[in-house]
Enzyme design. Structure first.
Site, PDB file in Angstrom:
ATOM      1  N   ALA A  74       5.970  -5.397   2.215  1.00  8.87           N
ATOM      2  CA  ALA A  74       5.725  -6.814   2.331  1.00  8.87           C
ATOM      3  C   ALA A  74       4.940  -7.248   0.637  1.00  8.87           C
ATOM      4  O   ALA A  74       5.308  -6.792  -0.246  1.00  8.87           O
ATOM      5  CB  ALA A  74       4.797  -6.913   3.262  1.00  8.87           C
ATOM      6  N   GLN A  76       2.796  -8.302  -0.572  1.00 10.95           N
ATOM      7  CA  GLN A  76       1.492  -7.319  -1.440  1.00 10.95           C
ATOM      8  C   GLN A  76       1.569  -6.307  -0.850  1.00 10.95           C
ATOM      9  O   GLN A  76       0.067  -5.778  -0.891  1.00 10.95           O
ATOM     10  CB  GLN A  76       0.256  -8.849  -0.554  1.00 10.95           C
ATOM     11  CG  GLN A  76       0.456  -9.789  -1.005  1.00 10.95           C
ATOM     12  CD  GLN A  76       0.343 -10.357  -2.359  1.00 10.95           C
ATOM     13  OE1 GLN A  76      -0.853  -9.257  -3.142  1.00 10.95           O
ATOM     14  NE2 GLN A  76       0.526 -10.925  -3.037  1.00 10.95           N
ATOM     15  N   SER A  77       2.802  -5.494  -0.517  1.00 11.69           N
ATOM     16  CA  SER A  77       2.545  -3.921  -0.387  1.00 11.69           C
ATOM     17  C   SER A  77       1.605  -2.920  -1.793  1.00 11.69           C
ATOM     18  O   SER A  77       2.157  -3.052  -2.742  1.00 11.69           O
ATOM     19  CB  SER A  77       3.870  -4.415  -1.078  1.00 11.69           C
ATOM     20  OG  SER A  77       4.222  -2.185  -0.088  1.00 11.69           O
ATOM     21  N   ASN A  78       0.656  -2.749  -1.249  1.00 13.70           N
ATOM     22  CA  ASN A  78       0.271  -1.537  -2.318  1.00 13.70           C
ATOM     23  C   ASN A  78       1.030  -0.207  -2.803  1.00 13.70           C
ATOM     24  O   ASN A  78       0.831  -0.224  -3.372  1.00 13.70           O
ATOM     25  CB  ASN A  78      -1.419  -1.274  -1.056  1.00 13.70           C
ATOM     26  CG  ASN A  78      -2.449  -2.051  -1.443  1.00 13.70           C
ATOM     27  OD1 ASN A  78      -2.257  -2.991  -2.142  1.00 13.70           O
ATOM     28  ND2 ASN A  78      -2.227  -2.447   0.274  1.00 13.70           N
TER      29      ASN A  78
END
Length: 323
Positions: A74, A76-78
């Site tokens: 996504a 906002q993927s870490n």
């Protein structure tokens, strides 16, 4: 037969374990019953659990001659952020493939992706299968340009990367004698799988965040190479905090984030650790976590994502301030 993979050193180990006495008391536990494993303090690129996985997956990519790391997630993927950080540390190129279209605003992890020098591709894809196809096409394009790409798995999760959390479980056993339950967010599966392999299914509570449709099967598949007796039907998984979906902010998560921040000064993100803490709170209230049993909350990081989550920011803005 291929040579065994030797992991890279990308983080700072072991991560510390700290007591959470005020939150423990609020949940009816003994003040010495609750601890937090600070895997948000792993060092590289803002920290988080993905570094333990990347030590293995990037080592494999480099052993295969890769000069470019490609992964999906996504916006906002870490995992995407830390893939970019690992690439920067090692002098590699990073290409991050996201679903949908790029919006006008860039916040949270997307800002850090830019600072870390990653190329971002908004593929227009919807769904994991379409996103995987888009990433495969990106790899084809990179090869045509003369690059040597390695496609890292969604969330960094595989049986190989689960070894990082086998080691984390071993750390926990030495740091918290008498550990009864480790509570952790369950996203793409390898973090919980590694803990299950080292701690056992009965001592690992995964709180499903809704990132994948087949979380139970994925955890089993990633754990079995390290602990052959693991069975999917024996896994402890709480699916009660997914709410309206992966990107949503539910009431239980709002409460958990507020309790953690105001009682312990620990800030959680709304997608992963907020849900995991909501699962811990719920387990204590229903008597699954009881006084006298040592419990550890595994803080897997992800704070930058808070600043890209409109619902969470609106909730925080509306919170009453103490007099």
């Amino acid at each position: 037969m291929s040579e065994p993979i030797t992991p890279l050193s990308l983080g700072t180990w072991p991560t510390p374990v700290e007591p959470m006495p005020r939150l423990a008391a609020a949940l009816g536990l003994g003040r010495d019953d609750l601890f937090i494993k600070r895997d948000d303090l792993t060092g590289l690129g803002g920290g988080g659990n993905k570094i333990r996985k990347l030590e293995w997956t990037v080592a494999e990519a480099r052993a295969n001659g890769a000069d470019t790391l490609v992964t999906t997630g996504a916006p906002q993927s870490n995992h995407a952020r830390l893939t970019a950080a690992a690439a920067a540390r090692l002098g590699l190129r990073a290409v991050l493939v996201f679903p949908g279209a790029q919006g006008a605003a860039r916040s949270g992890n997307l800002v850090l992706d830019a600072f870390l020098g990653a190329e971002t591709v908004f593929s227009g894809a919807t769904g994991q299968e379409a996103l995987a196809d888009a990433a495969s096409r990106v790899c084809d394009r990179l090869r045509a340009e003369g690059a040597r790409p390695a496609l890292l798995p969604f969330g960094g999760s595989s049986a190989l990367s689960a070894r990082g959390y086998v080691r984390c479980g071993e750390e926990l056993l030495s740091q918290v004698p008498g550990l009864r339950t480790a509570v952790v967010a369950l996203g793409s599966g390898a973090t919980m799988a590694g803990l299950v392999a080292s701690l056992g299914a009965e001592r690992t509570l995964g709180v499903d965040v809704g990132a994948v449709d087949d979380a139970r099967r994925r955890v089993e598949s990633f754990a079995v190479p390290h602990a052959p007796d693991v069975r999917a039907d024996e896994l402890r998984i709480d699916r009660g905090h997914i709410g309206a979906g992966y990107a949503s902010l539910g009431r239980s998560v709002e409460e958990a984030m507020t309790l953690s921040a105001r009682l312990e000064g620990v800030v959680l993100d709304p997608t992963y650790t907020g849900r995991a803490m909501a699962g811990l709170v719920a387990a204590a209230r229903r008597g699954e976590i009881v006084p006298g049993d040592r419990t550890v909350f595994v803080h897997t990081g992800g704070l930058p994502g808070l600043f890209g989550h409109a619902e969470a920011l609106a909730f925080a803005d509306a919170l009453p301030r103490p007099d």
